[in-house]
Design a protein around this motif. Structure first.
Motif, PDB file in Angstrom:
ATOM      1  N   VAL A  51     -13.767  -4.776  19.217  1.00 21.45           N
ATOM      2  CA  VAL A  51     -14.015  -4.725  17.838  1.00 21.45           C
ATOM      3  C   VAL A  51     -13.491  -3.464  17.396  1.00 21.45           C
ATOM      4  N   GLN A  52     -13.879  -2.083  18.023  1.00 19.79           N
ATOM      5  CA  GLN A  52     -13.629  -0.950  17.572  1.00 19.79           C
ATOM      6  C   GLN A  52     -11.778  -0.586  17.666  1.00 19.79           C
ATOM      7  N   HIS A  53     -11.706  -1.035  18.975  1.00 23.47           N
ATOM      8  CA  HIS A  53     -10.014  -1.034  19.069  1.00 23.47           C
ATOM      9  C   HIS A  53      -9.377  -1.744  18.026  1.00 23.47           C
ATOM     10  N   ALA A  54      -9.711  -2.929  17.709  1.00 26.27           N
ATOM     11  CA  ALA A  54      -9.051  -3.798  16.552  1.00 26.27           C
ATOM     12  C   ALA A  54      -9.208  -3.344  15.209  1.00 26.27           C
ATOM     13  N   THR A  55     -10.439  -2.539  14.914  1.00 28.70           N
ATOM     14  CA  THR A  55     -10.457  -1.953  13.728  1.00 28.70           C
ATOM     15  C   THR A  55      -9.770  -0.931  13.550  1.00 28.70           C
ATOM     16  N   PHE A  56      -9.509   0.105  14.731  1.00 31.69           N
ATOM     17  CA  PHE A  56      -8.735   0.957  14.722  1.00 31.69           C
ATOM     18  C   PHE A  56      -7.182   0.609  14.413  1.00 31.69           C
ATOM     19  N   LEU A  57      -6.858  -0.260  14.910  1.00 30.77           N
ATOM     20  CA  LEU A  57      -5.263  -0.882  14.764  1.00 30.77           C
ATOM     21  C   LEU A  57      -5.304  -1.544  13.094  1.00 30.77           C
ATOM     22  N   ALA A  58      -6.428  -1.979  12.872  1.00 27.61           N
ATOM     23  CA  ALA A  58      -6.270  -2.393  11.232  1.00 27.61           C
ATOM     24  C   ALA A  58      -6.183  -1.186  10.579  1.00 27.61           C
ATOM     25  N   VAL A  59      -6.872  -0.387  10.716  1.00 26.85           N
ATOM     26  CA  VAL A  59      -6.949   0.801   9.543  1.00 26.85           C
ATOM     27  C   VAL A  59      -5.634   1.608   9.823  1.00 26.85           C
ATOM     28  N   PHE A  60      -5.321   1.716  11.042  1.00 24.68           N
ATOM     29  CA  PHE A  60      -4.266   2.743  11.269  1.00 24.68           C
ATOM     30  C   PHE A  60      -2.853   1.977  10.509  1.00 24.68           C
ATOM     31  N   SER A  61      -2.759   0.570  10.750  1.00 24.02           N
ATOM     32  CA  SER A  61      -1.762  -0.345  10.088  1.00 24.02           C
ATOM     33  C   SER A  61      -1.847  -0.148   8.427  1.00 24.02           C
ATOM     34  N   GLY A  62      -3.159   0.137   8.055  1.00 21.70           N
ATOM     35  CA  GLY A  62      -3.339   0.070   6.602  1.00 21.70           C
ATOM     36  C   GLY A  62      -2.894   1.247   6.118  1.00 21.70           C
ATOM     37  N   SER A  63      -3.056   2.343   6.764  1.00 22.06           N
ATOM     38  CA  SER A  63      -2.961   3.565   6.184  1.00 22.06           C
ATOM     39  C   SER A  63      -1.220   3.781   6.349  1.00 22.06           C
ATOM     40  N   VAL A  64      -0.371   2.973   7.273  1.00 21.33           N
ATOM     41  CA  VAL A  64       0.859   3.118   7.190  1.00 21.33           C
ATOM     42  C   VAL A  64       1.342   2.427   6.062  1.00 21.33           C
ATOM     43  N   LEU A  65       0.910   1.202   6.003  1.00 21.75           N
ATOM     44  CA  LEU A  65       1.333   0.258   4.976  1.00 21.75           C
ATOM     45  C   LEU A  65       1.270   0.979   3.412  1.00 21.75           C
ATOM     46  N   ALA A  66      -0.185   1.590   3.186  1.00 15.77           N
ATOM     47  CA  ALA A  66      -0.609   2.367   1.866  1.00 15.77           C
ATOM     48  C   ALA A  66       0.504   3.377   1.846  1.00 15.77           C
ATOM     49  N   THR A  67       0.912   4.194   2.690  1.00 16.82           N
ATOM     50  CA  THR A  67       2.010   5.272   2.730  1.00 16.82           C
ATOM     51  C   THR A  67       3.175   4.850   2.355  1.00 16.82           C
ATOM     52  N   ALA A  68       3.638   3.601   2.842  1.00 17.72           N
ATOM     53  CA  ALA A  68       5.174   2.966   2.525  1.00 17.72           C
ATOM     54  C   ALA A  68       5.026   2.539   1.108  1.00 17.72           C
ATOM     55  N   LEU A  69       3.739   2.024   0.629  1.00 16.04           N
ATOM     56  CA  LEU A  69       3.570   1.506  -0.782  1.00 16.04           C
ATOM     57  C   LEU A  69       3.730   2.544  -1.824  1.00 16.04           C
ATOM     58  N   LEU A  70       2.781   3.544  -1.464  1.00 11.31           N
ATOM     59  CA  LEU A  70       2.757   4.753  -2.494  1.00 11.31           C
ATOM     60  C   LEU A  70       4.096   5.739  -2.426  1.00 11.31           C
ATOM     61  N   VAL A  71       4.870   5.817  -1.382  1.00 12.86           N
ATOM     62  CA  VAL A  71       5.828   6.554  -1.576  1.00 12.86           C
ATOM     63  C   VAL A  71       7.164   5.790  -1.931  1.00 12.86           C
ATOM     64  N   ALA A  72       6.979   4.348  -1.681  1.00 13.73           N
ATOM     65  CA  ALA A  72       8.169   3.677  -2.224  1.00 13.73           C
ATOM     66  C   ALA A  72       8.635   4.057  -3.429  1.00 13.73           C
ATOM     67  N   PRO A  73       7.958   4.380  -4.656  1.00  9.17           N
ATOM     68  CA  PRO A  73       8.670   4.513  -5.875  1.00  9.17           C
ATOM     69  C   PRO A  73       9.638   5.751  -5.832  1.00  9.17           C
ATOM     70  N   VAL A  74       9.408   7.006  -4.893  1.00  6.61           N
ATOM     71  CA  VAL A  74      10.205   7.853  -4.782  1.00  6.61           C
ATOM     72  C   VAL A  74      11.434   7.487  -3.941  1.00  6.61           C
ATOM     73  N   ALA A  75      11.422   6.459  -3.224  1.00  2.00           N
ATOM     74  CA  ALA A  75      12.779   6.087  -2.596  1.00  2.00           C
ATOM     75  C   ALA A  75      13.597   5.144  -3.750  1.00  2.00           C
ATOM     76  N   PHE A  76      12.913   4.384  -4.577  1.00  2.27           N
ATOM     77  CA  PHE A  76      13.315   3.713  -5.559  1.00  2.27           C
ATOM     78  C   PHE A  76      14.175   4.610  -6.638  1.00  2.27           C
ATOM     79  N   HIS A  77      13.465   5.550  -6.771  1.00  4.65           N
ATOM     80  CA  HIS A  77      14.146   6.613  -7.816  1.00  4.65           C
ATOM     81  C   HIS A  77      15.305   7.341  -7.147  1.00  4.65           C
ATOM     82  N   ARG A  78      15.280   7.684  -5.935  1.00  7.35           N
ATOM     83  CA  ARG A  78      16.684   8.281  -5.341  1.00  7.35           C
ATOM     84  C   ARG A  78      17.481   7.301  -5.210  1.00  7.35           C
ATOM     85  N   LEU A  79      17.355   5.929  -4.892  1.00 11.68           N
ATOM     86  CA  LEU A  79      18.471   5.204  -4.978  1.00 11.68           C
ATOM     87  C   LEU A  79      19.098   4.555  -6.126  1.00 11.68           C
ATOM     88  N   LEU A  80      18.266   4.633  -7.393  1.00 20.77           N
ATOM     89  CA  LEU A  80      18.418   4.203  -8.503  1.00 20.77           C
ATOM     90  C   LEU A  80      18.561   5.363  -9.539  1.00 20.77           C
TER      91      LEU A  80
END
Length: 159
Positions: A51-80
């Motif tokens: 359970v702890q391994h699965a939770t770790f993988l879930a929260v690590f994946s969540g932090s990567v997804l949150a990073t992608a979502l929160l940094v995406a506007p910067v990438a949008f702006h650079r491209l556009l």
């Protein structure tokens, strides 16, 4: 009664405010991701149960997804940049910020569960994680909606 600003001025102001908000969340989620990167290399990681391994993988994946979502506007702006897409940028960045905050709240609640699960019985850890998620919902969703509701429709037109 509020006066309506020209559309371009309002979009510029909305974009600037959104970027300021994202700066705060981007730093926090990147620090969280960096911290989580170290966990599998610690000596206690092998002692975690399934359970702890699965939770770790879930929260690590969540932090990567949150990073992608929160940094995406910067990438949008650079491209556009200078492509006259300010309205799309503001709308897309707003959606990414909302999704990123949602994922960040879930991830943070999951991290709290994982830490508690290492220290106290799992039932208490689950309660702590659920309470943390509830706190995020109360502060980030319910409270702002109550403010808007108490101030009436005019509060929605103010920006």
């Amino acid at each position: 009664m509020t006066t309506q600003q020209p559309d371009a001025t309002r979009l510029d102001r909305n974009w600037d405010e959104l970027l300021q908000e994202l700066r705060v969340t981007q730093t926090g989620v990147q620090l969280l991701s960096g911290f989580l990167l170290t966990v599998p290399f610690s000596s206690r990681f092998e002692d975690l149960d399934r359970v702890q391994h699965a939770t770790f993988l879930a929260v690590f994946s969540g932090s990567v997804l949150a990073t992608a979502l929160l940094v995406a506007p910067v990438a949008f702006h650079r491209l556009l940049f200078r492509q006259h897409q300010r309205r799309w940028l503001v709308e897309a960045a707003n959606l990414c910020a909302r999704a990123g905050l949602t994922v960040l709240a879930l991830t943070t609640s999951g991290v709290l569960f994982l830490v508690y699960d290492l220290v106290v019985p799992r039932e208490l850890a689950a309660s702590a994680g659920a309470l943390t998620a509830s706190l995020f919902v109360m502060l980030w969703v319910v409270l702002p909606l109550l403010v808007v509701r108490s101030r009436g429709v005019d509060a929605l037109t103010e920006e």
